[in-house]
Each structure stands twice: as structure tokens, then as C-alpha cells.
Design a protein around this motif. Sequence first.
Motif, PDB file in Angstrom:
ATOM      1  N   SER A  39     -10.744  -6.236   3.415  1.00 36.93           N
ATOM      2  CA  SER A  39      -9.650  -5.282   3.612  1.00 36.93           C
ATOM      3  C   SER A  39      -8.664  -5.786   4.651  1.00 36.93           C
ATOM      4  CB  SER A  39     -10.196  -3.935   4.088  1.00 36.93           C
ATOM      5  OG  SER A  39     -10.917  -3.318   3.071  1.00 36.93           O
ATOM      6  N   ALA A  60      -5.821  -1.450   8.979  1.00 34.83           N
ATOM      7  CA  ALA A  60      -6.594  -1.354   7.746  1.00 34.83           C
ATOM      8  C   ALA A  60      -7.830  -0.475   7.930  1.00 34.83           C
ATOM      9  CB  ALA A  60      -7.004  -2.743   7.274  1.00 34.83           C
ATOM     10  N   ASN A  61      -7.941   0.214   9.073  1.00 35.03           N
ATOM     11  CA  ASN A  61      -9.076   1.104   9.359  1.00 35.03           C
ATOM     12  C   ASN A  61     -10.426   0.405   9.252  1.00 35.03           C
ATOM     13  OD1 ASN A  61      -7.571   3.330   9.873  1.00 35.03           O
ATOM     14  ND2 ASN A  61      -7.549   3.994   7.735  1.00 35.03           N
ATOM     15  N   MET A  62     -10.490  -0.814   9.689  1.00 36.79           N
ATOM     16  CA  MET A  62     -11.770  -1.511   9.603  1.00 36.79           C
ATOM     17  C   MET A  62     -12.602  -1.272  10.847  1.00 36.79           C
ATOM     18  SD  MET A  62     -10.338  -5.012   8.100  1.00 36.79           S
ATOM     19  CE  MET A  62     -11.770  -5.965   8.543  1.00 36.79           C
ATOM     20  N   GLN A  89       0.829  -1.203   0.000  1.00 35.22           N
ATOM     21  CA  GLN A  89       0.000   0.000   0.000  1.00 35.22           C
ATOM     22  C   GLN A  89       0.861   1.250   0.000  1.00 35.22           C
ATOM     23  OE1 GLN A  89      -3.300   0.574  -0.074  1.00 35.22           O
ATOM     24  NE2 GLN A  89      -3.684  -1.594  -0.408  1.00 35.22           N
ATOM     25  N   PRO A  98     -13.534   6.127   8.935  1.00 37.05           N
ATOM     26  CA  PRO A  98     -12.508   6.252   7.899  1.00 37.05           C
ATOM     27  C   PRO A  98     -12.659   5.156   6.854  1.00 37.05           C
ATOM     28  CG  PRO A  98     -11.580   5.357   9.912  1.00 37.05           C
ATOM     29  CD  PRO A  98     -12.981   5.738  10.237  1.00 37.05           C
ATOM     30  N   LYS A  99     -12.115   5.404   5.672  1.00 32.97           N
ATOM     31  CA  LYS A  99     -12.146   4.395   4.615  1.00 32.97           C
ATOM     32  C   LYS A  99     -11.223   3.246   4.974  1.00 32.97           C
ATOM     33  CE  LYS A  99     -14.245   5.677   0.596  1.00 32.97           C
ATOM     34  NZ  LYS A  99     -14.701   7.040   0.788  1.00 32.97           N
ATOM     35  N   ALA A 100     -11.703   2.035   4.742  1.00 24.97           N
ATOM     36  CA  ALA A 100     -10.858   0.878   5.024  1.00 24.97           C
ATOM     37  C   ALA A 100      -9.785   0.747   3.952  1.00 24.97           C
ATOM     38  CB  ALA A 100     -11.699  -0.379   5.085  1.00 24.97           C
ATOM     39  N   LEU A 101      -8.745   0.025   4.307  1.00 22.45           N
ATOM     40  CA  LEU A 101      -7.605  -0.160   3.414  1.00 22.45           C
ATOM     41  C   LEU A 101      -8.069  -0.750   2.079  1.00 22.45           C
ATOM     42  CD1 LEU A 101      -4.424  -0.027   3.694  1.00 22.45           C
ATOM     43  CD2 LEU A 101      -4.544  -2.474   3.991  1.00 22.45           C
ATOM     44  N   GLY A 102      -7.668  -0.106   1.013  1.00 19.07           N
ATOM     45  CA  GLY A 102      -7.981  -0.643  -0.302  1.00 19.07           C
ATOM     46  C   GLY A 102      -9.358  -0.265  -0.808  1.00 19.07           C
ATOM     47  N   LYS A 103     -10.134   0.456   0.007  1.00 20.07           N
ATOM     48  CA  LYS A 103     -11.459   0.874  -0.441  1.00 20.07           C
ATOM     49  C   LYS A 103     -11.386   2.340  -0.838  1.00 20.07           C
ATOM     50  CE  LYS A 103     -13.935  -2.794   0.749  1.00 20.07           C
ATOM     51  NZ  LYS A 103     -15.269  -3.343   0.669  1.00 20.07           N
ATOM     52  N   ASP A 118     -16.202  -4.332   5.096  1.00 16.78           N
ATOM     53  CA  ASP A 118     -14.850  -4.441   4.548  1.00 16.78           C
ATOM     54  C   ASP A 118     -14.080  -5.685   4.991  1.00 16.78           C
ATOM     55  OD1 ASP A 118     -15.365  -1.765   3.682  1.00 16.78           O
ATOM     56  OD2 ASP A 118     -14.805  -1.101   5.674  1.00 16.78           O
TER      57      ASP A 118
END
Lengths: 427, 319
Positions: free
Chosen positions: A388, A361-363, A229, B312-317, A385
Motif C-alpha cells: 500500500s 496510506a494509513n499503514m 485514489q 484503519p484500512k490501508a490505502l487500496g485495501k 500492507d
Amino acid sequence: MIKRSFFGLVKPKLQYEIIDEAQAEPVSIKPGKQIRLYIDQPYENAGEMLLKTGDQVQCGQKIAISDDTAEYLLSSKSGQISKISPFVGILGKKLTSVTIDVDDASSQSCDESFKSACQAPSLENARDFLAGLPGKPNFNVFFDSGKPVKAIVVLGADDDLLGITNQYFIKNNIIAIKTGIALLCKITGISNAILIVPQHLEQVAGSSGAIIKTVDSEYPSAHPELIMQHLLASEDGTSKAKSGIAFFSAEAVCAIGAAYTTGQFSLEKMVTFVSKDGNKRLVSVPIGTPLQDILNEFNETLNDGDRVVFGGPMKGDSVFSTDYPVFPDTDIIIIQDKNQITERSDIACTNCGECVRVCPANMQVNQLIRYLDAGQYEEAADQYDLFSCIECGFCSYVCESRIPVFQHIRLAKHTLESMKAAEESNA
Amino acid sequence: MHSTLKLTVSHAPFWHNGSSISTKSWNILLASLLAVIPGCLQYGISAIGVVTLSIASAIIWEMLINLISRRPISVGDGNAAVIGMMFAMMLPATIPWWAVVTGTFFAVVIGKEIFGGIGANPFNPAVLAMTIVMLSWADLFDFNAALLNYQFDFNAVYPLVLSKSFGALAVADFDLIDLLFGKQIGGIGSTFGIGLIAGGVYLMLRGYSRWEVAVSFLAGIFASALFFNILNPELYAGPGFHLLTGYTLIGAFFLATEDSSSPVNFIPMLIYGLFGGILTVMIRNIGVHIDGVLYAILIINLVNPIVDKIRPKALGKGV
């Protein structure tokens, strides 16, 4: 085990292991009577298999179940196949176990078929011969025409806690890494090679000739997904989706370099062995050596209820038998005493939010776990997600209710993926 | 091949930071003692009776409902004790025993267990029970009447009643420092401001409650009280008064921060707290109720799932 700090206002921090300045030389361990290889291929009809019980194999010989598969391992010793049997691995994966009775040290013989191939290094012969090397290099990514590989990334940092395997190679073997990277660039035709190292090894890594990038000392910054990433962050969305990155561990790069320069395989796997008392030792052990031989070397005894982990404390797999062998990608083996084990519980999520704050991963783990607990995997993937997740295990580590969050996530992903595979095969 | 050794096999991760719900509960109980002990010293043995009865009955209610619904006994996690403690902290010391026992029934059974136990309650159980009891037996919670037989060395009139009925000028002689050190009447554990602040800061530093919620709650109260005060200084008391009276401090540090009914993301936590603070002052100043904290907390508990969608936006989204 790293416990919660007294002050919990800030996010918990887990530091990666840093290799000692005066790291002791690895202990070399010889396998006893047998080695065992688990090949990533289901056990089939005995008649259709390439190998039979009683076959003689040589050191470095490819051990594959059938011709039409890329999956194979390399035998690290010569000997006679004494048993071939099915084996069920993690998440019900069907493997084939091949047990080899090792010849005496005096009568060890090596397979010569790579000798000629190594004269003309190419991606094809790397794929056909080297995928069983320590560090488990994966050459299949280069053959995926849909996703051209744009960069080769060599991981000189260990991506799980306690591991110092890759750091050892950066610190002590940077010349071999340089050779390996040069060879990889040559056979793939990709000039963009990036070496990822922890900050304290930046100086040493400088002589490798690759682009050096450092990662933080905090878990999980050395996670391949996060590195990817980070590397792709500068690119725009369309090329991001298309470009591929090939990851190699520092150990694999060393082994590839050595294989092409000498024409022989080194099939000694470097493993960080953590005993019950927390002592960390590097051991160099032939791939396929059963755990019991390593335990014998260190006089480590196991009792009922103890836990053996292949891989790091955050992402590894626990095994149920001391017959389990060292794999090409086993970087760490941890022995935990019964009283070091924290029991998981079935208490419900209290919505404290620790997992959300640590998730790289901000999930929304707190919402996700509610869906997963109810078995609503598709909703979890659509709304919260699920895919993710980079599987770092941090959520389970901090969970106050001690919910096995990571296990729920792995199970959900596995279930959805096998459903998808079943749908595709029926279509 | 078949060895008799039985190893533990489980899923990663193989480490845990050692936190647990019971540790958290004990810490909340410990922090609340900082406010409860001075309260008990002020109101004497009857206050101790109320606190202990409240905790004990909360635990017993939870145990009974566990037995009735044939679920594992969950009182060990200390959550019932925390609910009992929070409920007791808001009560006047003279409350009759049956009101305490009924209140903890509402808190534990209606507020928590019927929704599925710990983590499933949409409202803070203690606040829910308190509002039910308060609306049912309003005269028990008339602090002026309830604490009539006590002799205090300070103005023994419930400050919020005074400001509600007679405007800001009537409460002008309350010294803020006195209020901070508990020289006011009120609930057993909700008047000793400095203890509540110390306990709240302790919980925030230890990570057991979220500073975002508490700080924004207080900021909401401060800002809106200041606004009203500037609008009409004779009618509406200043922000300092609103911060230190009624259930403000216990609400900010102990009630609004309750895990299950509060958001987990940063911005939602700020909105949640701020909204609670503003509502509190609006209810106090223009509503019919004397103290707005409990109603405000119930309302922000309701909006919690909606504000927590801001994430927040999740990784990869997305990019």
C-alpha cells in the motif's frame, strides 16, 4: 530543511514550494564537451547493439540499444559516440551509458525522421518518437489492453518539495499546455482530460480547456497515487480495479504539443536547482548534460561528504559522481552540504507512532518496520500492507529513532518483486 | 573518470525533522522536574539523594548491561535517565539506598534490556520495577510509617490508606485544592499535582506524549470513581479525590504514555487509557491493594498489542 515545529501535538506539515510571482527566467545552460545518456536497457554484446563507438548522432535522434525494445532516449545534441558502457543504477538496475562528444555549436544538425511522422499525429508515432522528451511521457499505458485508460491527468503541481518545474509551465506556458492536451486527446481518443494544479494557479489554469482539479499545498497531496485514489474514490470497486489513468507532467504536455506543431523536439529540461545555501533557481538544460556543467555555471564547489540529490528531498536519489547527467524526468537537483545531512541510525523502533500518524496510506509502519528489520518481507506484505506504500518518505522524515524506514520499504518491495519475476520466468 | 571526490550517498528522504530520542528524553526529564523540585523542597536533602541515586544507578545499570552484552553504549539517548527519574518520582524520600539500586536494576535490566533494549519492553520499566520492589518490601512503601519523622503543616496520612480502611467519610476533610498543590504525603514526584499536570501538558503540546492516553486515563478514573461514589457515597470517595491522590497524575501523564508499551492508533489509545483508569479505581475500591495505578498500567501494557490491532484500512485495501 524544515524542522519539527515546537508544538508537536498536531501532525507535522510540509508545504509544497510556491512559485514566485516574479520568478526569474530560467538560466540556460549549455553542455560542455560531452553529454551522457543512461538508457534503460542492459548492456549487451557490443556486436548486437544498434550503436557503435564512433557513430555520428544528430540532435533529436533516437538512441536505443536494440530494436526490440521500447526504451530509448533522444540525443539532445549532435555529435559522435565516444563510449558505450554498462552502468548500474538505483537498486541494481542495469542500464547502458552512452557518451556523446558534442559537436561545435556551428555544426549542430538535427534528425529529420520525425518531420514526416508529425504530419499525422498518432499514438504509435508518439510512442516511437516522444517518450524521450522532457518530463518523460509514458505512452505504454495506452497499449495495455487489460486496463483501458479512462482519463488523462496532467500534473501541474510538483509532487516533491522544493520543485517549481511544473508550476513554471502552468504559469508561463498555459497556451502550450492547451495545445498539448488537445493533441493528446486527439491521438488517444480520450476526452476526459484533467489538469491538476496547486490552488494558487487555479485561475491561470482555467484557460487550458481541461477539467481543473486543485491539490492541497501540503505534502504529499500532489502524489500521483493519492490523486488517483482521489479521482477513483467515486467509482465502485470493480471498475476501479480495471480503469487506468495516464499521468503526464505539465512539462511533457508542453513538449508534446511543441513537437507536433513544429516537427522538432525541444530537449531542454527544466530543472529546479537548489544550491548549498538553499537558493532555488530554474535552469533550462539539455537532457544528458552532466551535473558538473551545471555546477560550473553557478560556481558551486563540492567537497567530500556533501550530497547531491537528483529529485526532491523526499523521494529523490543521491548520486555518487558529478558525471551523472540530467534525465528526462529530473525535476529537481539539490546540493547539500556535509553539515546539513542528518545521519540515520540503527536504534530500534520505540513505537512512538509518529510514522503511523503521518502515513498518507494509513499503514501500520511501526509494525511493518519490525518485520522488515527481521527480513520477513512476505509477512510484511501479507499482514501489514507493504504494497500500500506510496513511497512518499514521510515516515523516515519524522522517525525519532532515525530509522531508514523508506529504504527498508523500497528494499523489501524490490526483493519481493524480483523474487516474483524469478518465479515467473522459471514457471 | 574516477574522480577523488567522495560524495555522501544514501537513501531518500534527504531531510529529517531533527527529532531524536535524546531530545525527547531531555524534555521528559525537564517536565518531570516541575513535580520533582517541589517534592525535593518538601522532603529535603534525602529526596534529592534518592532522585540522583536512582538516575545515576539506572544509567550505570544500562551501561553495564551494554558492556556485558557487547552492544553499543546506549545511555546517550537518555532513556535510562528517564527510567531512573520515573522510578524515583514514585519512591518515598526515606527509601534506603539498596532498594533504589535494586529497583533500577529491575527497571533497566529486567524491565528493558533483557527484552532487547529501547522500544522492546512490553511493560513500562519503571512501573514493573516499582511493583516488584513494592511487593518484595511492602513495609518500605508504607508511606505513613516511612515519613513518620517529618513535620508537615497538613494531614500527614497517606490519603489512599485512609479511604481504603475507613471509607470516604474519613477523607472528606481533604481539600481538593490542597491535594492539587501537594499537601499530601506520597512519592517524591507524585504528589505535587499542579506540577505533574503542567509537565504533562507541556509534553502533550510538544508531541512527546500522547494526549489521547492521558486524557482517557483520567476520564476512566473520573467516570468509574463517580459511578462508585454514586453507588455508595459513604464507602467510596468521589472522583476528585481519586484524580489527585496516589499515583494517578504521574500515571496518566508520565507512566501510561510510555511509547513502547502504549498503542499508536487513535481508538486503541482511547481504549487503553480508559481501561487503565477504570481498572485503577476498581483495584482501589474493591481490590486488596491500596493504590491500583501501577497494576492497572501493567495490565493495560499487556493488552496494548491486542487493542492496537484496531487500525484503519490501508490505502487500496478494501473499499
